[in-house]
Design a protein around this motif. Structure first.
Motif, PDB file in Angstrom:
ATOM      1  N   ASP B 343       0.849  -1.190   0.000  1.00 25.55           N
ATOM      2  CA  ASP B 343       0.000   0.000   0.000  1.00 25.55           C
ATOM      3  C   ASP B 343       0.883   1.238   0.000  1.00 25.55           C
ATOM      4  OD1 ASP B 343      -2.019   1.953   0.590  1.00 25.55           O
ATOM      5  OD2 ASP B 343      -1.524   1.736   2.716  1.00 25.55           O
ATOM      6  N   THR B 345       2.086   5.121  -1.799  1.00 22.10           N
ATOM      7  CA  THR B 345       1.661   6.254  -2.617  1.00 22.10           C
ATOM      8  C   THR B 345       2.874   6.880  -3.286  1.00 22.10           C
ATOM      9  OG1 THR B 345      -0.021   6.703  -0.942  1.00 22.10           O
ATOM     10  CG2 THR B 345       0.293   8.363  -2.618  1.00 22.10           C
ATOM     11  N   PRO B 347       3.991  10.238  -6.110  1.00 26.39           N
ATOM     12  CA  PRO B 347       3.463  11.411  -6.803  1.00 26.39           C
ATOM     13  C   PRO B 347       2.779  10.957  -8.095  1.00 26.39           C
ATOM     14  CG  PRO B 347       5.719  11.811  -6.075  1.00 26.39           C
ATOM     15  CD  PRO B 347       5.426  10.348  -5.829  1.00 26.39           C
ATOM     16  N   GLY B 412       9.932   9.646  -4.580  1.00 22.01           N
ATOM     17  CA  GLY B 412       9.234  10.647  -3.772  1.00 22.01           C
ATOM     18  C   GLY B 412       7.964  10.149  -3.120  1.00 22.01           C
ATOM     19  N   GLY B 413       7.815   8.840  -3.064  1.00 26.59           N
ATOM     20  CA  GLY B 413       6.588   8.276  -2.491  1.00 26.59           C
ATOM     21  C   GLY B 413       6.735   7.919  -1.022  1.00 26.59           C
ATOM     22  N   THR B 414       5.779   7.150  -0.545  1.00 28.73           N
ATOM     23  CA  THR B 414       5.788   6.814   0.876  1.00 28.73           C
ATOM     24  C   THR B 414       5.430   5.349   1.093  1.00 28.73           C
ATOM     25  OG1 THR B 414       5.051   7.582   3.038  1.00 28.73           O
ATOM     26  CG2 THR B 414       3.370   7.407   1.333  1.00 28.73           C
ATOM     27  N   LEU B 415       5.491   4.905   2.375  1.00 26.64           N
ATOM     28  CA  LEU B 415       5.317   3.483   2.698  1.00 26.64           C
ATOM     29  C   LEU B 415       3.882   3.031   2.660  1.00 26.64           C
ATOM     30  CD1 LEU B 415       7.582   3.210   5.843  1.00 26.64           C
ATOM     31  CD2 LEU B 415       8.176   2.685   3.469  1.00 26.64           C
ATOM     32  N   SER B 416       3.011   3.863   3.245  1.00 23.47           N
ATOM     33  CA  SER B 416       1.620   3.452   3.341  1.00 23.47           C
ATOM     34  C   SER B 416       0.716   4.639   3.072  1.00 23.47           C
ATOM     35  CB  SER B 416       1.327   2.866   4.718  1.00 23.47           C
ATOM     36  OG  SER B 416      -0.053   2.546   4.808  1.00 23.47           O
ATOM     37  N   GLY B 417      -0.210   4.442   2.147  1.00 23.20           N
ATOM     38  CA  GLY B 417      -1.131   5.514   1.807  1.00 23.20           C
ATOM     39  C   GLY B 417      -2.347   5.545   2.698  1.00 23.20           C
ATOM     40  N   ILE B 432      12.066   5.956   5.003  1.00 21.24           N
ATOM     41  CA  ILE B 432      11.664   7.342   4.730  1.00 21.24           C
ATOM     42  C   ILE B 432      12.001   8.325   5.851  1.00 21.24           C
ATOM     43  CG2 ILE B 432       9.858   6.900   3.020  1.00 21.24           C
ATOM     44  CD1 ILE B 432       7.807   7.137   5.275  1.00 21.24           C
TER      45      ILE B 432
END
Lengths: 433, 486
Positions: B343, B345, B347, B412-417, B432
């Protein structure tokens, strides 16, 4: 080493770390700092804050200085930290609708950059060329447009903060949906710079509406104005702001109308804006004495005036108060404010933000005692009340944030954890934290 | 710990039907919806089902007295293992606190207990013209309390925002045992935004006993479009094009070929089975805007290579299209005995290269990956299909997951949206966040819960400690400056 010697050495060291500014230009509730300095980099800021924390220098982060009316009287004020050299737009990806900006960047500068790509940060602000993004977030003041777009709180997706121990703390990121780690954005939003010095903020931005109109309807009676405004709020129409103004408040923002005035803002594609304004007009017309529709620039100017009138800039011989209340109970609150002013030599203006559930009132008087008494009474009204600005004498021995909030013990623990020596905006935040 | 004494005291608070400590009955509480393969199973010492906020408060006081952990749990649909009692102690199951206490139509809010089911709240308010906007895929089972804990998302968060944007206030029992109301129906109440800090804190800072939610007015018009594309890449480009055109759909969802096939086999939702990918696009709002945007969206899809654009004509058609999407995870059972859901997210403009990377990794690790996700938000859900009985597959799934996450973080995303970090994703946090970032978060935790009794071992990486970092930092500063701070 004596405390005084440490204090002096720390000030001297800090003075070397940034550009010095004239302390007289950083007056806060009538007090001036010993030193005003603008750090040229985040690294310099980290060291300044760490030294200030160790030496116990009372430090006030400073942006455009436009909302410095908000906050309790400072317990002490040694160092003004001007953040306006940290003003770059760090990252902007128009197609992602996200932007990362340093705290000292002005809203005007950011808006120009976003506007070139047809985007915006939908915040009401009377002084975009002076107000900084960091200041907007630290004070957490919003305007009537929060009804349509949410407050900055809702658009903030990432943050970087320098903590008093000098460490850089980041939360969130550059994506619009993110549940990785705690919400550090909301920890610092509206915390009045009392837990850390904000250095960078990441936002999701909004496509700029292609057109706007404002329906302005004048009524003889508050009840009729409120009925119309609440009916629209309850409908499936989607204005971006709904405000009721009393006669004096209307004149302050340049509307020469009597009684109560309802202003409803529509933004979006031209056809939709026109049809929506028509539909709103039809709905509020029956009881109205008069109905006008402002287009484009005229509409925009009215809202800039309104946001200026409800801001926290200090005024001479006047106070401004914000009271939270259920939208449907705001008309009643307007009358309670009147009753609270009974017997006092004050002139009052009231703006009811029906969209969001907030009432702003400005009270002017030659008599300080009457202003004090008025605030004492208003502080008890609604669900919460804040003295947004007041002459220093009125602020003495009162908490401008009104009633003690639930959870003050946790807020105190947060303050002690993040700012153990109590240097950031000492005494200025809620509960004199 | 004197288990017998604890049991006696709990019995006095919640009565005999509020306690579960029989080993057989406890078995079900060793799990949540996270995969046992990755999160393990963890037995609480005792499961307690309170009915009132007062009971929750008394239970927390008791936990303090005994010095034992409390792990709150809703419906147990969480995917990151946040509701697992990894250090034993009390598992506090909130599902019996399921009353809707107030619906205020005039001012647009409701006050509910945390055990109320997400979909039921919307169903209850719909006849009055309102809905609760966050709509996670598990909305038929998940609770509002769980949504608050995880800051849950869902398809409609693209336009309406995540749970955090819809919570006006919380009644919460803090680790100190204090029970307070934060926030309220009027915004901008003074003080630290405790509501904002608590939402998404995964039960590590407080236990929610009442929730004041914002109700959203049902839109005047709704339009659902289905666009079929030859491949993921063109569908991703269409997604970017729609967002970049300044159109904000209520939802913009993507499904790849594998998902379409599984969904069609299970539900016959009417998706074009030969498509490489489909976009499900919902537009809502004023009738005039919806009509204008729908045309523009269809045009943009065709420009990006859509082979077919279909519009749902009736509410029934609309429902069917959504049913397929919302049941996609369930349909995966037809493809594989196990799946692991990532899961993340990114950009939005990074969607096309990210989808390419996922495809490459799928080939590299010889694992089938289905994609069904919130494309408008850039919130990916690669579903890695596997069979836990095949030797070596679990390791490959883990390595593949790490590679996907690392790539997403790199762009530029993340671990969990929207699913949370919980127990199972916590060791990825260092991808991150720096030690300083995590220390600040630990400071937040410590301010609320100095004894670390609320949902311990969650969110932070295993073995994480800030220890003496701060003291060392101060020492170094003093030495460097030659100032002897007092």
């Amino acid at each position: 080493m004596s405390e005084q010697a440490v204090f002096q050495q720390a000030l001297e060291h800090i003075a070397r770390l940034g550009e010095q500014r004239e302390p007289a230009r950083y007056e806060l509730d009538g007090r001036r700092p010993q030193l005003a300095v603008a750090p040229p980099s985040v690294a310099a800021l980290q060291e300044i804050v760490a030294v200030a924390s160790q030496a116990g220098l009372a430090t006030v982060p400073w942006g455009g200085g436009t909302q410095m009316g908000l906050g309790n009287l400072p317990r002490a004020f040694d160092l003004a930290l001007d953040l306006r050299k940290l003003n770059s737009i760090v990252q902007y990806e128009p197609d992602d609708l996200t932007v990362a900006v340093q705290a000292g960047c002005t809203l005007g500068e950011l808006s120009a950059k976003l506007g070139a790509h047809g985007q915006m940060l939908p915040v009401d602000c009377p002084t975009p060329d002076r107000t900084t993004i960091g200041g907007l977030v630290a004070t957490g003041l919003s305007g009537p447009r929060r009804y349509g777009y949410g407050a900055l709180r809702d658009l903030l997706i990432g943050i970087s903060v320098v903590l008093p121990n000098g460490q850089l703390s980041r939360g969130g990121g550059m994506v619009v949906k993110n549940v990785s780690g705690y919400d550090m954005m909301r920890l610092h939003y509206a915390a009045l710079g009392s837990l850390g010095v904000i250095v960078q903020l990441n936002f999701k931005v909004i496509p700029k509406p292609r057109s706007e109109r404002t329906v302005v309807a004048a009524y003889r009676r508050l009840a009729d104005a409120a009925e119309g405004a609440l009916r629209i709020r309850f409908s499936q129409l989607v204005p971006t702001a709904i405000v009721l103004l009393d006669g004096r408040a209307a004149r302050v923002v340049g509307l020469n109308l009597q009684g109560w005035v309802a202003a409803l803002r529509c933004e979006g594609p031209p056809v939709a804006v026109q049809r929506q304004a028509d539909r709103i007009g039809e709905a509020v017309r029956p009881a109205a004495e008069r109905l006008d529709v402002l287009e484009g620039g005229a509409s925009e100017r009215l809202w800039a005036e309104i946001s200026g009138a409800i801001a926290a800039a200090p005024l001479d011989r006047a106070i401004r108060v914000r009271i939270g209340q259920n939208p449907s109970e705001l008309p009643q609150l307007a009358e309670e404010i009147d009753r609270a002013c009974t017997g006092l030599a004050v002139e009052r203006s009231r703006w009811l933000d029906i969209g969001s559930g907030l009432c702003y009132t400005a009270l002017a008087s030659e008599r300080e005692a009457d202003l004090r008494l008025a605030w004492e009474r208003l502080a008890r009204l609604g669900l919460h009340a804040t003295l947004l600005s007041a002459p220093p004498a009125v602020k003495v021995d009162t908490d401008v944030f009104g009633r003690e909030p639930a959870g003050l013990a946790v807020m105190r623990a947060l303050k002690e954890t993040f700012d153990p020596t109590g240097i950031l905006n000492p005494g200025r935040f809620v509960g004199w934290l | 710990m004197d288990r017998q004494a604890l049991r006696e005291r709990l019995l006095r608070i919640v009565g005999p039907d509020g306690i579960i400590d029989d080993p057989d009955e406890l078995l079900v509480y060793e799990y949540d919806a996270s995969d046992e393969v990755f999160a393990g199973h963890h037995r609480p010492d005792i499961t307690v089902l309170p009915r009132t906020a007062e009971q929750v408060q008394e239970i927390v006081n008791l936990a303090n007295e005994f010095g034992i952990p409390v792990t709150p749990r809703g419906a147990g649909t969480g995917l990151a293992g946040a509701a697992l009692a990894v250090r034993g102690g009390i598992l506090l199951v909130m599902t019996r606190m399921n009353r809707v206490l107030e619906i205020n139509e005039r001012d647009g809010y409701a006050i509910v207990e945390p055990g109320v089911i997400n979909l039921e709240l919307s169903q209850l308010t719909q006849p009055r013209g309102y809905f609760f906007a966050p709509d996670p895929a598990s909305q038929r089972a998940c609770t509002i309390g769980g949504n608050v804990a995880n800051n849950s998302g869902g398809p409609h968060c693209l336009k309406y925002g995540v749970t955090s944007n819809h919570i006006l206030g919380l009644e919460v029992v803090l680790p100190s045992g204090e029970r307070i109301w934060t926030g309220g129906p009027a915004p901008e109440s003074p003080g630290v935004d405790l509501t904002g800090v608590l939402v998404g804190s995964e039960g590590t800072l407080g236990i929610v006993t009442k929730v004041m939610v914002r109700l959203t007015r049902l839109p005047e018009a709704v339009n659902v479009l289905l666009a079929a594309f030859p491949d993921l890449e063109s569908a991703s480009q269409a997604t970017s094009a729609i967002i970049a055109a300044g159109i904000l759909p209520a939802a913009l969802e993507m499904m790849d070929q594998l998902t379409i096939k599984a969904v069609e086999a299970a539900f016959h939702a009417g998706y074009p089975e030969d498509a490489g990918a489909v976009l499900l696009i919902e537009l809502d709002g004023l009738a005039e805007i919806v009509a204008e945007s729908a045309e523009r969206v269809a045009e943009l899809c065709r420009q990006c290579g859509a082979t077919e654009v279909r519009v749902a004509r009736t509410p029934r058609e609309r429902e069917l299209l959504w049913l397929g999407r919302k049941s996609a995870f369930g349909a995966m059972g037809r493809l594989s005995p196990n799946y692991y859901l990532v899961d993340t997210t990114v950009p939005r403009t990074k969607l096309p290269p990210t989808m390419r990377t996922v495809e490459e990794l799928s080939r590299e690790y010889r694992l089938r990956i289905a994609n069904v996700f919130h494309a408008g938000d850039g919130n990916l859900h690669p579903l890695i299909l596997f069979d836990r009985l095949v030797p070596g597959e679990i390791e490959r799934v883990l390595r593949c997951t790490t590679d996907i996450l690392q790539y997403c973080v790199d762009v530029g995303g993340t671990l969990s949206g929207e699913h949370g970090i919980g127990f199972e994703k916590r060791d990825y946090m260092t991808l991150i966040f720096t030690t300083d970032d995590l220390c600040a978060m630990a400071g937040l935790k410590r301010s609320f819960d100095p004894r670390e009794l609320f949902n311990p071992d969650k969110v932070f990486p295993s073995g994480f400690s800030c220890g003496e970092v701060n003291a060392l930092r101060q020492q170094a500063l003093a030495q460097r400056l030659g100032i002897e701070f007092v």
